[in-house]
Design a protein around this motif. Structure first.
Motif, PDB file in Angstrom:
ATOM      1  N   ALA A 196     -36.693 -52.155   8.727  1.00  0.00           N
ATOM      2  CA  ALA A 196     -36.422 -52.887   9.970  1.00  0.00           C
ATOM      3  C   ALA A 196     -35.218 -53.800   9.814  1.00  0.00           C
ATOM      4  CB  ALA A 196     -37.645 -53.701  10.382  1.00  0.00           C
ATOM      5  N   ASP A 197     -34.925 -54.197   8.568  1.00  0.00           N
ATOM      6  CA  ASP A 197     -33.770 -55.049   8.283  1.00  0.00           C
ATOM      7  C   ASP A 197     -32.501 -54.216   8.063  1.00  0.00           C
ATOM      8  OD1 ASP A 197     -32.920 -57.832   7.885  1.00  0.00           O
ATOM      9  OD2 ASP A 197     -32.505 -57.233   5.808  1.00  0.00           O
ATOM     10  N   GLY A 198     -32.621 -52.889   8.203  1.00  0.00           N
ATOM     11  CA  GLY A 198     -31.454 -52.017   8.113  1.00  0.00           C
ATOM     12  C   GLY A 198     -31.208 -51.365   6.770  1.00  0.00           C
ATOM     13  N   HIS A 199     -32.184 -51.455   5.853  1.00  0.00           N
ATOM     14  CA  HIS A 199     -31.994 -50.889   4.526  1.00  0.00           C
ATOM     15  C   HIS A 199     -32.607 -49.490   4.416  1.00  0.00           C
ATOM     16  CE1 HIS A 199     -30.629 -54.831   3.298  1.00  0.00           C
ATOM     17  NE2 HIS A 199     -31.743 -55.359   3.778  1.00  0.00           N
ATOM     18  N   ARG A 200     -32.139 -48.715   3.436  1.00  0.00           N
ATOM     19  CA  ARG A 200     -32.728 -47.424   3.105  1.00  0.00           C
ATOM     20  C   ARG A 200     -33.649 -47.613   1.911  1.00  0.00           C
ATOM     21  NH1 ARG A 200     -28.494 -44.266   1.136  1.00  0.00           N
ATOM     22  NH2 ARG A 200     -27.265 -46.179   0.936  1.00  0.00           N
ATOM     23  N   VAL A 201     -34.874 -47.138   2.022  1.00  0.00           N
ATOM     24  CA  VAL A 201     -35.891 -47.414   1.003  1.00  0.00           C
ATOM     25  C   VAL A 201     -36.363 -46.114   0.349  1.00  0.00           C
ATOM     26  CG1 VAL A 201     -38.184 -48.369   0.551  1.00  0.00           C
ATOM     27  CG2 VAL A 201     -36.657 -49.493   2.199  1.00  0.00           C
ATOM     28  N   THR A 202     -36.392 -46.119  -0.979  1.00  0.00           N
ATOM     29  CA  THR A 202     -37.010 -45.055  -1.758  1.00  0.00           C
ATOM     30  C   THR A 202     -38.188 -45.684  -2.478  1.00  0.00           C
ATOM     31  OG1 THR A 202     -34.875 -43.961  -2.085  1.00  0.00           O
ATOM     32  CG2 THR A 202     -36.666 -43.330  -3.560  1.00  0.00           C
ATOM     33  N   ALA A 203     -39.411 -45.246  -2.152  1.00  0.00           N
ATOM     34  CA  ALA A 203     -40.609 -45.933  -2.641  1.00  0.00           C
ATOM     35  C   ALA A 203     -41.521 -44.986  -3.414  1.00  0.00           C
ATOM     36  CB  ALA A 203     -41.377 -46.551  -1.478  1.00  0.00           C
ATOM     37  N   THR A 204     -42.204 -45.538  -4.402  1.00  0.00           N
ATOM     38  CA  THR A 204     -43.177 -44.790  -5.181  1.00  0.00           C
ATOM     39  C   THR A 204     -44.236 -45.742  -5.713  1.00  0.00           C
ATOM     40  OG1 THR A 204     -43.515 -43.312  -7.085  1.00  0.00           O
ATOM     41  CG2 THR A 204     -41.835 -45.016  -7.314  1.00  0.00           C
ATOM     42  N   ALA A 205     -45.394 -45.169  -6.055  1.00  0.00           N
ATOM     43  CA  ALA A 205     -46.471 -45.935  -6.680  1.00  0.00           C
ATOM     44  C   ALA A 205     -46.526 -45.689  -8.183  1.00  0.00           C
ATOM     45  CB  ALA A 205     -47.809 -45.565  -6.046  1.00  0.00           C
ATOM     46  N   ASP A 206     -45.629 -44.839  -8.682  1.00  0.00           N
ATOM     47  CA  ASP A 206     -45.696 -44.392 -10.074  1.00  0.00           C
ATOM     48  C   ASP A 206     -44.442 -44.792 -10.840  1.00  0.00           C
ATOM     49  OD1 ASP A 206     -44.998 -41.851 -12.069  1.00  0.00           O
ATOM     50  OD2 ASP A 206     -47.098 -42.469 -12.108  1.00  0.00           O
ATOM     51  N   GLY A 207     -44.647 -45.492 -11.954  1.00  0.00           N
ATOM     52  CA  GLY A 207     -43.513 -45.962 -12.744  1.00  0.00           C
ATOM     53  C   GLY A 207     -42.733 -44.846 -13.397  1.00  0.00           C
ATOM     54  N   ASN A 208     -43.395 -43.761 -13.766  1.00  0.00           N
ATOM     55  CA  ASN A 208     -42.691 -42.640 -14.383  1.00  0.00           C
ATOM     56  C   ASN A 208     -41.753 -41.959 -13.377  1.00  0.00           C
ATOM     57  OD1 ASN A 208     -43.885 -42.985 -16.911  1.00  0.00           O
ATOM     58  ND2 ASN A 208     -45.645 -41.714 -16.365  1.00  0.00           N
ATOM     59  N   GLU A 209     -42.223 -41.816 -12.145  1.00  0.00           N
ATOM     60  CA  GLU A 209     -41.378 -41.228 -11.116  1.00  0.00           C
ATOM     61  C   GLU A 209     -40.168 -42.129 -10.857  1.00  0.00           C
ATOM     62  OE1 GLU A 209     -41.870 -38.995  -6.832  1.00  0.00           O
ATOM     63  OE2 GLU A 209     -43.164 -40.750  -7.210  1.00  0.00           O
ATOM     64  N   ALA A 210     -40.424 -43.444 -10.814  1.00  0.00           N
ATOM     65  CA  ALA A 210     -39.315 -44.391 -10.605  1.00  0.00           C
ATOM     66  C   ALA A 210     -38.295 -44.291 -11.732  1.00  0.00           C
ATOM     67  CB  ALA A 210     -39.858 -45.809 -10.503  1.00  0.00           C
TER      68      ALA A 210
END
Length: 222
Positions: A22-36
């Protein structure tokens, strides 16, 4: 900004994503540290929000990975009152912390504040009141007095001044200023900080503060 979010509570993750988008950013999200960690190896991010405890790689490990490859704003999430988490996070290179539960708008405000510090770091000359730290000439000017100081002192001051308010551990300062191959001990940092404080006694614009158990930060006086 392209922002990496690592949070294993899916409700909180969704809240962060929606607030940042909503603030204009692009977000890449995960719940897994290995994937990150895999994403960090293959992608460039402009900021990161990392929960301390996630499955796989921890937030501390991810912070270290990011710092090894990218100089970006990093905000970490921690449980209320976890001073140990804060100490370890700052040692890993985190810029700031926000404690759960938190107001999503506060998260955005803090990210903006950190991002402004990074923009300041990209400017050749940093100025606070009557103090100018000029990277091009490697000179420190206080009022009308221009000082040429030893290179390591200047680099240490410039590193702290580039991110005012951010806590740097001694280990992190050694890595930034002396390099990873430095064979001395962290008392070297203390000696250089003492010399810088002596030079800065002429001004009230900035001070170098000791953060007990964590390291040092540069404070700007209003």
């Amino acid at each position: 900004m392209k922002i990496l979010v690592v949070e294993d509570d899916l409700h909180i993750q969704r809240l962060i994503r929606e607030t940042l988008e909503a603030d204009g950013h692009r977000v890449t999200a995960t719940a897994d540290g290995n994937e990150a960690a895999a994403w960090i190896d293959g992608q460039l991010f402009e900021a990161a929000v990392l929960d301390v405890m996630v499955p796989g790689r921890t937030g501390f490990e991810l912070c270290t990975l990011l710092r090894a490859n990218q100089e970006i704003p990093i905000l970490m999430l921690t449980a209320l009152g976890e001073l140990t988490d804060k100490r370890d996070g700052f040692s890993a290179g985190a810029d700031d912390y926000i404690t759960k539960p938190f107001d999503p708008e506060e998260l955005v405000f803090r990210l903006h504040a950190i991002a402004r510090r990074y923009q300041k770091a990209a400017v050749p000359a940093i100025q606070f009141g009557d103090v100018t730290i000029d990277k091009r000439s490697q000179q420190l000017t206080i009022g009308t007095t221009r000082l040429t100081i030893p290179r390591r002192e200047f680099e240490l001051l410039h590193q702290l001044a580039s991110f005012p308010g951010r806590v740097f551990s001694r280990e992190e300062l050694i890595e930034h200023v002396w390099g990873r191959d430095f064979m001395g001990d962290d008392r070297t940092v203390d000696v250089h900080i003492k010399r810088l404080r002596t030079r800065l006694h002429q001004t009230e614009a900035i001070t170098i503060e000791t953060v007990r158990g964590l390291g040092y930060r540069l404070e700007v006086k209003s």
